[in-house]
Design an enzyme around this catalytic site. Structure first.
Site, PDB file in Angstrom:
ATOM      1  N   THR A  92      88.393  44.851  55.339  1.00 58.50           N
ATOM      2  CA  THR A  92      89.151  44.896  54.082  1.00 58.50           C
ATOM      3  C   THR A  92      89.534  43.505  53.591  1.00 58.50           C
ATOM      4  O   THR A  92      89.733  43.318  52.400  1.00 58.50           O
ATOM      5  CB  THR A  92      90.425  45.746  54.230  1.00 58.50           C
ATOM      6  OG1 THR A  92      91.228  45.214  55.267  1.00 58.50           O
ATOM      7  CG2 THR A  92      90.070  47.194  54.538  1.00 58.50           C
ATOM      8  N   HIS A  97      88.528  37.277  60.809  1.00 59.69           N
ATOM      9  CA  HIS A  97      89.716  37.497  61.636  1.00 59.69           C
ATOM     10  C   HIS A  97      89.347  38.329  62.846  1.00 59.69           C
ATOM     11  O   HIS A  97      88.476  39.191  62.786  1.00 59.69           O
ATOM     12  CB  HIS A  97      90.844  38.165  60.849  1.00 59.69           C
ATOM     13  CG  HIS A  97      90.463  39.428  60.127  1.00 59.69           C
ATOM     14  ND1 HIS A  97      89.772  39.409  58.949  1.00 59.69           N
ATOM     15  CD2 HIS A  97      90.686  40.729  60.417  1.00 59.69           C
ATOM     16  CE1 HIS A  97      89.576  40.660  58.538  1.00 59.69           C
ATOM     17  NE2 HIS A  97      90.110  41.482  59.417  1.00 59.69           N
TER      18      HIS A  97
HETATM   19  P1  5GP Z   1      90.262  44.466  58.500  1.00 56.94           P
HETATM   20  O1  5GP Z   1      90.415  45.882  58.007  1.00 56.94           O
HETATM   21  O2  5GP Z   1      89.697  43.574  57.415  1.00 56.94           O
HETATM   22  O3  5GP Z   1      89.516  44.337  59.788  1.00 56.94           O
HETATM   23  O4  5GP Z   1      91.705  43.963  58.861  1.00 56.94           O
HETATM   24  C1  5GP Z   1      92.601  43.446  57.930  1.00 56.94           C
HETATM   25  C2  5GP Z   1      93.952  43.579  58.547  1.00 56.94           C
HETATM   26  O5  5GP Z   1      94.834  42.755  57.807  1.00 56.94           O
HETATM   27  C3  5GP Z   1      94.528  44.999  58.508  1.00 56.94           C
HETATM   28  O6  5GP Z   1      94.794  45.421  59.830  1.00 56.94           O
HETATM   29  C4  5GP Z   1      95.798  44.851  57.665  1.00 56.94           C
HETATM   30  O7  5GP Z   1      96.861  45.629  58.144  1.00 56.94           O
HETATM   31  C5  5GP Z   1      96.090  43.362  57.773  1.00 56.94           C
HETATM   32  N1  5GP Z   1      96.764  42.816  56.622  1.00 56.94           N
HETATM   33  C6  5GP Z   1      96.401  42.948  55.314  1.00 56.94           C
HETATM   34  N2  5GP Z   1      97.250  42.278  54.515  1.00 56.94           N
HETATM   35  C7  5GP Z   1      98.159  41.692  55.335  1.00 56.94           C
HETATM   36  C8  5GP Z   1      99.304  40.857  55.074  1.00 56.94           C
HETATM   37  O8  5GP Z   1      99.645  40.505  53.954  1.00 56.94           O
HETATM   38  N3  5GP Z   1     100.020  40.456  56.162  1.00 56.94           N
HETATM   39  C9  5GP Z   1      99.673  40.822  57.436  1.00 56.94           C
HETATM   40  N4  5GP Z   1     100.449  40.369  58.421  1.00 56.94           N
HETATM   41  N5  5GP Z   1      98.601  41.594  57.708  1.00 56.94           N
HETATM   42  C10 5GP Z   1      97.855  42.033  56.667  1.00 56.94           C
END
Ligand code: 5GP
Ligand code: ZN
Length: 111
Positions: A92, A97
């Protein structure tokens, strides 16, 4: 600027777990485990799919630092490291990360 670059710049607040010149680790806003930390390079790399010989040193440094981050966060009995890459993996945020998940017995299933 992407949302994680804004966190690096301090424009969006975060609860930091580790920081140095190249790396930031902070607690996920929507934790999926008792300890859920995101580790990111300060340089904007879109995903695992964009890792190559020009930027892989930072990835090595992230993995050298993950044990220290996990230990400092109080994880004592193992953890999972995950990077979602691209749409099918439900990435997302398009800034590389690595999720560190721990603090409980995690599911055996990966997908
Ligand atoms: P992905 O789905 O891309 O692997 O992980 C993105 C992660 O970023 C998700 O687990 C989501 O909860 C976290 N996330 C998104 N926006 C923010 C934010 O503004 N602050 C923090 N601390 N985490 C975020
Ligand atoms: Zn970014």
């Amino acid at each position: 600027m992407c949302i994680f670059c804004k966190i690096i710049a301090g424009e969006i607040p975060s609860k930091k777990a580790y920081e140095d010149n190249d790396i930031l680790a902070f607690y996920d806003i929507n934790p999926q485990a008792p300890v859920h930390i995101l580790v990111i390079p300060k340089a904007h790399i879109p995903s695992v799919d964009a890792i190559d010989s020009t930027n892989s040193a930072i990835v090595a440094k992230i993995f050298e630092t993950i044990p220290e981050i996990a230990k400092a966060a109080g994880i004592t009995n193992g953890y999972r490291v995950i990077s979602n890459c691209g749409d099918d993996a439900c990435q997302t945020v398009k800034h590389l990360h690595f999720h560190i998940l721990g603090g409980k017995q995690l599911s055996e299933t990966m997908a």
